[in-house]
Design a protein around this motif. Sequence first.
Motif, mmCIF file in Angstrom:
data_model
loop_
_atom_site.group_PDB
_atom_site.id
_atom_site.type_symbol
_atom_site.label_atom_id
_atom_site.label_comp_id
_atom_site.label_asym_id
_atom_site.label_seq_id
_atom_site.Cartn_x
_atom_site.Cartn_y
_atom_site.Cartn_z
ATOM 1 N N MET A 83 0.836 -1.201 0.000
ATOM 2 C CA MET A 83 0.000 0.000 0.000
ATOM 3 C C MET A 83 0.870 1.250 0.000
ATOM 4 N N GLU A 98 -0.283 0.510 -4.085
ATOM 5 C CA GLU A 98 -1.249 -0.547 -4.402
ATOM 6 C C GLU A 98 -2.511 -0.312 -3.578
ATOM 7 N N ARG A 99 -3.681 -0.337 -4.231
ATOM 8 C CA ARG A 99 -4.913 -0.012 -3.510
ATOM 9 C C ARG A 99 -5.956 -1.130 -3.520
ATOM 10 N N HIS A 100 -5.830 -2.061 -4.432
ATOM 11 C CA HIS A 100 -6.864 -3.080 -4.583
ATOM 12 C C HIS A 100 -6.723 -4.157 -3.516
ATOM 13 N N TYR A 101 -7.703 -4.275 -2.628
ATOM 14 C CA TYR A 101 -7.598 -5.172 -1.486
ATOM 15 C C TYR A 101 -7.303 -6.613 -1.906
ATOM 16 N N GLY A 102 -8.048 -7.078 -2.915
ATOM 17 C CA GLY A 102 -7.893 -8.474 -3.353
ATOM 18 C C GLY A 102 -6.484 -8.758 -3.836
ATOM 19 N N SER A 103 -5.934 -7.851 -4.638
ATOM 20 C CA SER A 103 -4.605 -8.143 -5.171
ATOM 21 C C SER A 103 -3.544 -7.993 -4.090
ATOM 22 N N ILE A 104 -3.753 -7.077 -3.135
ATOM 23 C CA ILE A 104 -2.810 -6.969 -2.018
ATOM 24 C C ILE A 104 -2.788 -8.280 -1.244
ATOM 25 N N ARG A 105 -3.992 -8.830 -1.008
ATOM 26 C CA ARG A 105 -4.061 -10.087 -0.248
ATOM 27 C C ARG A 105 -3.414 -11.232 -1.029
ATOM 28 N N ASP A 106 -3.635 -11.246 -2.339
ATOM 29 C CA ASP A 106 -3.034 -12.308 -3.166
ATOM 30 C C ASP A 106 -1.512 -12.247 -3.140
#
Lengths: 242, 262
Positions: free
Chosen positions: B121, B125-133
């Motif tokens: 972040m 990076e802002r997209h929760y799903g891709s951060i988690r991936d």
Amino acid sequence: MTMTDNNQNHGQDMIRVESLMKSFTLHNQGGVTLPVLEDVSFTVAQGECVILAGQSGAGKSTLLRSLYANYLPQSGQVLIRHDGELVDLVSAAPHVVLDIRARTLGYVSQFLRVIPRVGTIDLVADSLLARGINEVAAREKAATLLSRLRIPESLWSLPPATFSGGEQQRVNIAMTLVQDYPVLLLDEPTASLDVENRQTVVDLINEARQNGSAIVGIFHDQAVREAVGTRTYELQPARSAA
Amino acid sequence: MMALRDNGPLLEVEGLTQKYGHQIGCEDVHFSLYPGEVLGIVGESGSGKSTLLRCASGLMQPTAGTVRFDTRVDGLQDIYALSEAERRMLMRTDWGIIFQNARDGLRMNVSAGANVGERLMAVGERHYGSIRDVSSEWLEKVEMDLGRMDDLPRTFSGGMQQRLQIARNLVTKPRLVFMDEPTSGLDVSVQARLLDLVRGLVRQLGIACIIVTHDLGVVRLLSDRLMVMRRGRVVEQGLTDQVLDDPQHAYTQLLVSSILPV
């Protein structure tokens, strides 16, 4: 120092050693200085295998280690042909020496020294992966060599720490010969091998030489010397005492 | 690790000196580090190796000397001449720092996954799903059990915390990572695995690395080059195997001959 030549088709010079001097100063033992190499000069061409000879203590291992920049000579040059140019290992910057070792200069030491708990086949494939060769191809090449050296497939995934002396030595050889180095330095690679495996290693060394590698080695076994050597370089013990 | 390097150094340290009053932390240190190279710094406690690491990694302004880093946009830049914001950005993107004590490098009151995701972040990076991936991908790379992703790091063992620190630092694909005694608080069995992990990742990603340690076994296995420090000064530097097998300086000879055989 004398040289005997057994005629060989001479290619390009790959190693040129010029006026090499190496001594050891032991600072914690009263600063005593032990001279080992004095004014050593010779060249090795593509397709040659030069045997280092001389009595125990004459400096064979010291010379071999100096050719790998593992030991630091006091003066003189060790020129290795790397990407077509002769580069002096004694004065080269560390990152240049590392690049030469990665792509041009291979060394088989007497003893295996590896990161603990890493499987044998991964150790052998390691230097190929470091050069960016893909994992499948690297492991395939490692497997071929391990099979040839008669390391049972059931052992490939295990770290070599618990292997027998002979097996460890063969893993050590495989780790270097998995690459096709243009220059190879061999420190007693057949010392603890049985007859069959010794013959395999002799075959591997001769194949490397026929493919154009320039080789320098220490071999105590007379039969092996005759089977792989194209020439002998005799070292005399250094005379001057400190 | 050893691709051909026509390019210049990634980090250039010149005349680096740090004084604490009259005490010398480190004095007149020079070195260059090339992309993908691993440099080990050894010496006894108090020899100045951690001071050097702090100064070289932007954590502490030195009394004298320069630390220049090859920034992606402007080439070699003195990191202490950058603005605070620029230096922070550099530390979040191109650099990683792995501390001896994981508590200095982790946020202990947020989950393991968040510790890794936070760095992503920070670089936008802002997209929760891709951060988690991406976070879980990295936790797998450092061999963490994904079932522990939502747990707090303080519930982890020392070895797990150290692996989490590595994931947190490497997730932004830095070009340079500083490590201060990364294995010293760990069991020998955990150390070996961590060393192999670090070695593999450093090579796969072509990361340059500076490792401070007092363990000569660690540098033998991990580092290409070695610097030996004593009383704030570099007494010897060169290829790791050359310094360990043919030490030139009296102090290095003493250090090498003092290793206990197993």
